[in-house]
Design a protein around this motif. Structure first.
Motif, short mmCIF file in Angstrom:
data_model
loop_
_atom_site.label_atom_id
_atom_site.label_comp_id
_atom_site.label_asym_id
_atom_site.label_seq_id
_atom_site.Cartn_x
_atom_site.Cartn_y
_atom_site.Cartn_z
N TYR A 78 7.19 -9.55 9.50
CA TYR A 78 5.76 -9.79 9.59
C TYR A 78 4.98 -8.75 8.78
CZ TYR A 78 1.27 -11.18 11.60
OH TYR A 78 -0.01 -11.63 11.77
N ALA A 79 5.46 -7.52 8.74
CA ALA A 79 4.82 -6.49 7.93
C ALA A 79 4.88 -6.87 6.45
CB ALA A 79 5.49 -5.14 8.17
N LEU A 80 6.00 -7.46 6.02
CA LEU A 80 6.11 -7.92 4.63
C LEU A 80 5.15 -9.08 4.37
CD1 LEU A 80 10.00 -7.81 4.23
CD2 LEU A 80 8.33 -6.41 2.97
N PHE A 81 5.02 -9.96 5.33
CA PHE A 81 4.09 -11.09 5.19
C PHE A 81 2.64 -10.58 5.05
CE2 PHE A 81 1.25 -14.06 7.52
CZ PHE A 81 1.23 -15.08 6.58
N LEU A 82 2.25 -9.60 5.86
CA LEU A 82 0.90 -9.05 5.78
C LEU A 82 0.69 -8.33 4.44
CD1 LEU A 82 0.34 -7.66 9.39
CD2 LEU A 82 -0.52 -9.79 8.40
N PHE A 83 1.70 -7.65 3.95
CA PHE A 83 1.57 -6.98 2.65
C PHE A 83 1.30 -7.99 1.55
CE2 PHE A 83 3.77 -5.87 -1.32
CZ PHE A 83 2.98 -4.79 -1.72
N ASN A 84 2.04 -9.09 1.53
CA ASN A 84 1.83 -10.10 0.49
C ASN A 84 0.46 -10.78 0.63
OD1 ASN A 84 4.33 -10.25 -1.19
ND2 ASN A 84 5.28 -10.55 0.78
N THR A 85 0.00 -10.92 1.86
CA THR A 85 -1.35 -11.46 2.07
C THR A 85 -2.40 -10.55 1.46
OG1 THR A 85 -0.67 -12.55 4.12
CG2 THR A 85 -3.03 -12.15 3.81
N VAL A 86 -2.27 -9.25 1.73
CA VAL A 86 -3.21 -8.27 1.19
C VAL A 86 -3.13 -8.25 -0.34
CG1 VAL A 86 -3.75 -5.81 1.06
CG2 VAL A 86 -3.22 -6.86 3.27
#
Length: 675
Positions: free
Chosen positions: A208-216
């Motif tokens: 989920y941290a990787l998903f949020l990074f790509n969103t940002v």
């Protein structure tokens, strides 16, 4: 008319000279060779006439709070409403066009009364009313004093509401909704001791941290350069192997990680029922770990990155002063480390040299942006910077795009020091300064158009965050540059005794041309944001698009009251409502405040707005419909993610602006009249 999906934008070369026989007309005031000659005559007349130097004094204005500022119009008598110089009716404009087309007009000797009126009008447009000889301050209802920065949209709202409340009693101006920092949401944190292990509990799993990074990364656009992706991902995996050890040994990186989580949650999640931004708990923990002013840290570049991300977050929740302080801290870190100078590759290696260069230019752009938003000068001069632009070493799409953003930021700095300059010895006119800036914009437009044509083949993808940001920033520069002229025209409109006797009031050349450019850029900004809103592609949490929308709408409300003929239709009102609705539904904290300010402005402007300004004039209704139809192209076969559907003016300021700036050598004209 609603915006359809699958619309396309085809970019035409805008930086080009038009032959005299094909010169483009303005809808009020011309950009043709005849119009430019008329413009030269007006400027020459302004240079030969004496200027009335209005006196400044402190005046108390009880509108909600109290506004203390140098009132530059206090001793200027009311402007006669029969003037032909800067405020004219539409019939006179049309007759002047016909007369110019037929040949030079007969010389009519000016009467002393007419010369006196001309002097008074030229005096009105000879200085920026937003820049006072003495600093301006506002007193809020709770008794605090706030500095009124001249370039700040927040300050501009306060000044306009105070002016109308003072000069137009029939407006029944309600108390000013001051909306100072912390009104939308106030983030709280307590500095965390440097010798203690940071809190690493209640964190999301790695995927989920990787998903949020790509969103940002997607939403940030050029800001994504602030995060060194390979290094960040490497540290991220190390962190999840041993969170406490990594957070302790790489505290600045841990700040970045927490802020990425906060941004990602805020960008993805709908508005919380409590009204607080999703993920703000991560932001509070990050702010508590940011480096202090001691300047001692093992990784100063990571500290600069963390401070910059913190500044963007604070600006996003409408804590403008804190944001400006944090980006100033980051910029001073750049200066202390010397990365505002070129870091030679042969000394530190190509990777570190590139990292220093990228970090500095992103901090530089944020500093210029936040300086304009709060109305304060930057703490570094362009003359002191020797670091190379990204495109000088790498001509990739990303680096050329970043370089164009830097050049727009430099242009912003020039605007702050010329149009909004405070040098008391400056002897030019506001119109001349504005025209000079627009000429620089036209030169930059050449490279912007070439970039879009080369890398996007004349088509702008809806998902191209960096390209869209370039277009919006360029139009915002037009609005910021011409906003003082709108304020000047508002002063004159208020002083007229027959504000509602005619359907339209047009500003004559050159002011009308510049104000029309302001109106067209503002409408284009709202039109672009509307399309992004319809496709749910707006940067709902970041501060830039709400600033673009609110500042554009503010000047359009003013121009509609002053000279509604400069706005072809009222579609921008529907676009504005759609944009604000989308931002509010997505949880943007500043959007509800900006909507309240705009509604109050519309209310107090009612007595100043011509009663028939909302109805199309005879003979122009079909033309307006035709323009509206031509502005949108719909193809059912186009995929909705394909292209941004706007007319060709979306990428750059209106073509009339560029032709005017390209044909007009302001310095040469002024030298010819002996100024």
């Amino acid at each position: 008319m609603s915006v359809n999906e699958g619309q396309m934008l085809r970019i035409e070369p805008l930086y080009k000279m038009c032959p005299e026989e094909e010169a483009l007309p303005f809808s009020s005031g011309g950009a043709s060779s005849v119009g430019v000659r008329k413009l030269e005559e007006n400027i020459a007349r302004s240079g030969s006439s004496g200027q009335i130097g209005p006196q400044s004094h402190l005046n108390q204005i009880p509108v909600g709070g109290t506004l203390f500022m140098g009132d530059e119009d206090a001793n200027v008598p009311p402007t006669p409403h029969t003037s032909d110089t800067l405020l004219e009716n539409q019939d006179h404009i049309r007759w002047e066009r016909i007369s110019n087309a037929m040949g030079p007009p007969l010389h009519v000797p000016e009467t002393p009364q007419r010369e006196q009126e001309d002097d008074r009008h030229q005096s009105r447009f000879s200085k920026n009313p937003l820049v006072d000889r003495d600093p301006s301050f506002a007193q809020t209802p709770d008794g605090r004093f706030w500095y009124m920065g001249p370039t700040s949209s927040w300050s501009f709202c306060r000044r306009v509401l105070a002016l109308i409340g003072r000069k137009v009693p029939e407006s029944n101006c309600p108390p000013d909704p001051f909306h100072i920092d912390g009104t939308a949401f106030k983030l709280h944190w307590r500095p965390f001791p440097s010798d203690e292990v940071p809190d690493v509990t209640n964190l999301p799993p790695l995927d989920y941290a990787l998903f949020l990074f790509n969103t940002v990364k997607f939403y940030f656009g050029f800001l994504s350069f602030m995060i060194d992706e390979p290094a960040y991902l490497r540290d991220l995996h190390e962190f999840y192997r041993d969170p406490a050890a990594k957070a302790t040994s790489a505290r600045p990186w841990y700040c970045q990680y927490l802020l990425v989580l906060a941004f990602g949650k805020a960008l993805l999640t709908q508005k919380n029922p409590s009204g607080t931004p999703p993920g703000h708990q991560y932001a509070s923990r990050a702010m508590a770990l940011l480096p202090d002013l001691s300047g001692i840290d093992e990784d100063p570049l990571a500290c600069i990155q963390a401070l910059s991300l913190g500044a963007v977050y604070l600006q996003s929740i409408d804590m403008r002063r804190a944001a400006f302080q944090h980006i100033g801290h980051a910029l001073r870190g750049c200066i202390i480390e010397g990365i505002h100078r070129h870091v030679p590759e042969e000394i530190c290696g190509p990777e570190l040299s590139k990292r220093c260069r990228t970090i500095f230019w992103v901090v530089y752009m944020l500093d210029r942006e936040f300086s304009a938003l709060i109305g304060a000068p930057s703490s570094i001069r362009d003359e002191d910077i020797t670091v190379k632009l990204p495109a000088e070493l790498d001509d990739s799409v990303e680096h050329v795009n970043l370089t164009l953003h830097v050049r727009l930021s430099r242009l912003m700095a020039i605007i702050l020091t010329t149009v909004y300059g405070v040098d008391n010895d400056f002897d030019g006119t506001l119109v001349r300064s504005t025209q000079s800036i627009l000429h620089s914009m036209a030169e930059l437009s050449h490279d912007l158009t070439a970039f879009l044509d080369t890398h996007f083949h004349g088509l702008i993808s809806r998902a191209s965050k960096m390209a869209i940001r370039l277009m919006l920033a360029h139009h915002h520069c037009v609005v910021l540059t011409t906003r003082p002229l709108v304020m000047c025209a508002l002063h004159m409109h208020i002083e007229r005794t027959d504000r509602q006797t005619s359907q339209t009031v047009a500003l004559s050349s050159p002011v009308s041309s510049l104000l029309q450019c302001c109106a067209e850029s503002a409408q284009t900004i709202l039109q672009t944001l509307r399309i992004l809103a319809d496709d749910d592609l707006m940067d709902s949490f970041l501060p830039f698009q709400i600033e673009d929308a609110s500042s554009s709408a503010f000047v359009l409300y003013l121009i509609r009251a002053i000279a509604p003929s400069l706005i072809s239709n009222n579609s921008w009102c529907e676009n504005l409502e759609c944009v604000l609705d989308k931002l509010i539904s997505k949880g943007n904290l500043a959007a509800p405040l900006r909507r309240l300010e705009l509604r109050q402005l519309e209310h107090v402007l009612a007595p100043l707005t011509p009663k028939l300004s909302f109805r199309p004039t005879p003979g122009n209704a079909n033309e307006a419909d035709e323009i509206s139809e031509q502005s949108y192209m719909f193809d059912q076969d186009e995929f909705e993610w394909d292209m941004l559907g706007l007319n060709s003016s979306v990428s750059l300021p209106p073509r009339e602006l560029l032709v005017l700036a390209d044909q007009l050598d302001v310095e040469g004209i002024m030298q010819s009249v002996g100024v």
